[in-house]
Structures are given as C-alpha cells and as structure tokens.
Motif scaffolding. Structure first.
Motif, PDB file in Angstrom:
ATOM      1  N   SER A  91       0.827  -1.200   0.000  1.00  0.00           N
ATOM      2  CA  SER A  91       0.000   0.000   0.000  1.00  0.00           C
ATOM      3  C   SER A  91       0.864   1.254   0.000  1.00  0.00           C
ATOM      4  CB  SER A  91      -0.977  -0.013   1.167  1.00  0.00           C
ATOM      5  OG  SER A  91      -0.338   0.220   2.357  1.00  0.00           O
ATOM      6  N   PHE A  93       0.485   5.851  -0.352  1.00  0.00           N
ATOM      7  CA  PHE A  93      -0.260   7.088  -0.544  1.00  0.00           C
ATOM      8  C   PHE A  93       0.329   7.782  -1.760  1.00  0.00           C
ATOM      9  CE2 PHE A  93      -1.149   6.273   3.885  1.00  0.00           C
ATOM     10  CZ  PHE A  93      -2.476   6.639   3.992  1.00  0.00           C
ATOM     11  N   THR A  95       0.224  11.140  -4.210  1.00  0.00           N
ATOM     12  CA  THR A  95      -0.224  12.523  -4.404  1.00  0.00           C
ATOM     13  C   THR A  95      -0.132  12.830  -5.892  1.00  0.00           C
ATOM     14  OG1 THR A  95       0.548  13.149  -2.210  1.00  0.00           O
ATOM     15  CG2 THR A  95       0.188  14.926  -3.782  1.00  0.00           C
ATOM     16  N   SER A 119      -8.800   1.494  -3.379  1.00  0.00           N
ATOM     17  CA  SER A 119      -8.351   2.886  -3.420  1.00  0.00           C
ATOM     18  C   SER A 119      -9.323   3.753  -2.639  1.00  0.00           C
ATOM     19  CB  SER A 119      -8.228   3.386  -4.864  1.00  0.00           C
ATOM     20  OG  SER A 119      -9.480   3.394  -5.506  1.00  0.00           O
ATOM     21  N   VAL A 122      -8.270  10.517  -0.119  1.00  0.00           N
ATOM     22  CA  VAL A 122      -7.916  10.901   1.239  1.00  0.00           C
ATOM     23  C   VAL A 122      -8.002  12.409   1.444  1.00  0.00           C
ATOM     24  CG1 VAL A 122      -6.098  10.843   2.983  1.00  0.00           C
ATOM     25  CG2 VAL A 122      -6.425   8.881   1.477  1.00  0.00           C
ATOM     26  N   HIS A 134      -5.102   6.859  -1.272  1.00  0.00           N
ATOM     27  CA  HIS A 134      -4.488   5.664  -0.697  1.00  0.00           C
ATOM     28  C   HIS A 134      -4.790   4.497  -1.626  1.00  0.00           C
ATOM     29  CE1 HIS A 134      -4.344   1.992   1.783  1.00  0.00           C
ATOM     30  NE2 HIS A 134      -3.224   2.563   2.199  1.00  0.00           N
TER      31      HIS A 134
END
Length: 161
Positions: A91, A93, A95, A119, A122, A134
């Motif tokens: 996993s 995060f 951007t 998914s 966030v 995420h």
C-alpha cells in the motif's frame, strides 16, 4: 425575491413538519422555533449548493462509465486475489497533481476513486490542485497515478471542461 427567502420550499415544509412531529408539541412557540430552524437550514443548504454542471461531451460519459465498470471488476478481482494469497499488500499514498478544476468533475472523480476497491480519496488541496489517494496494493505509485490521469481525469475534462 421569494427564491431568496425560501430557496427550497418543499424541504422547508418537510423540515418544519419533522420538527413538529419529533417534538410532539404543536404550540405556537414550537411552530415559531420550527420556522426559524427550517429557514436557517434551507439557507445553509442554498449556500453550499454546487454549481450547475455544463456537460460538454455526452459521448465521453459512456466511455467513462465503461472504463469505471472494467476497473471496478478488475479491482474486485485483485483485492480477492490479495486476500486469498495472504501476501502483505504494497500500500502507498499517492499525491497527484490534477489539471481538473471543475467542482462537479472533482466530485465524480472522488466517487469513482472511493467506489473502486483498493483505493480511497484521502485529501484534496484545491489551492495546490493536488489529491492524495491511498492505494491498497500497487508495485508503483507513479504508474497508478498516470493511469488515473489517463483513464479518469482526461475523460472528465472532456465531459466537464
């Protein structure tokens, strides 16, 4: 003038009725309090009402829906495979810098991302034009971000901008 006082007359009436029913009292004081609360609530709803979308390309809607269906099915299969194989997820995060600015298109994108298994939307920073997502399992966050921009952002821009 009337639209400013009661932007949503049916909602106002329903809220007033609900207030009186929940309170169980039909006194003048409760009626006045219900009128005030229903009016304030309707004005609050009117203040956050999103702008009306301007659909530019109706054909792109079908292509977007088809892509979403394919991706949701593929994501379901991928999540089930991850569970059955009992391997730890990779996993991350991610951007992503978005070119998409139209509020309705951003809302559609948020719904698509969150409705796709694996998914979750966030955070959106409207000032910087970025979104943080995420991703449950991906070997490369940059590849995943590029796919989102190609599969969803470009199509949403065709539809809304």
């Amino acid at each position: 003038m009337m639209k400013r006082l009661w932007p949503y007359p049916l909602l106002w009436l329903a809220m007033l009725g609900m207030w009186l029913l929940l309170d169980g009292s039909y006194s003048l004081g409760q009626l006045l309090l219900g009128v005030i609360i229903a009016s304030l609530a309707c004005w609050a709803v009117a203040a956050v009402e999103p702008p009306q979308p301007k659909i530019r390309n109706v054909g792109a809607i079908a292509r977007l829906l088809w892509r979403v269906v394919i991706d949701v099915v593929a994501s379901n299969i991928a999540v089930i495979a991850l569970i059955l194989r009992s391997r730890p997820p990779r996993s991350v995060f991610v951007t992503i810098q978005l070119e998409l600015k139209e509020p309705n298109a951003l809302a559609v994108l948020a719904c698509i991302v969150t409705a796709t298994p694996g998914s979750a939307w966030v955070h959106h920073n409207s000032r910087l034009g970025t979104v943080m997502i995420h991703v449950l399992d991906t070997p490369d966050g940059a590849v995943w971000a590029a796919a989102l921009k190609t599969n969803y952002e470009q199509r949403l821009m065709e539809i809304f901008q």
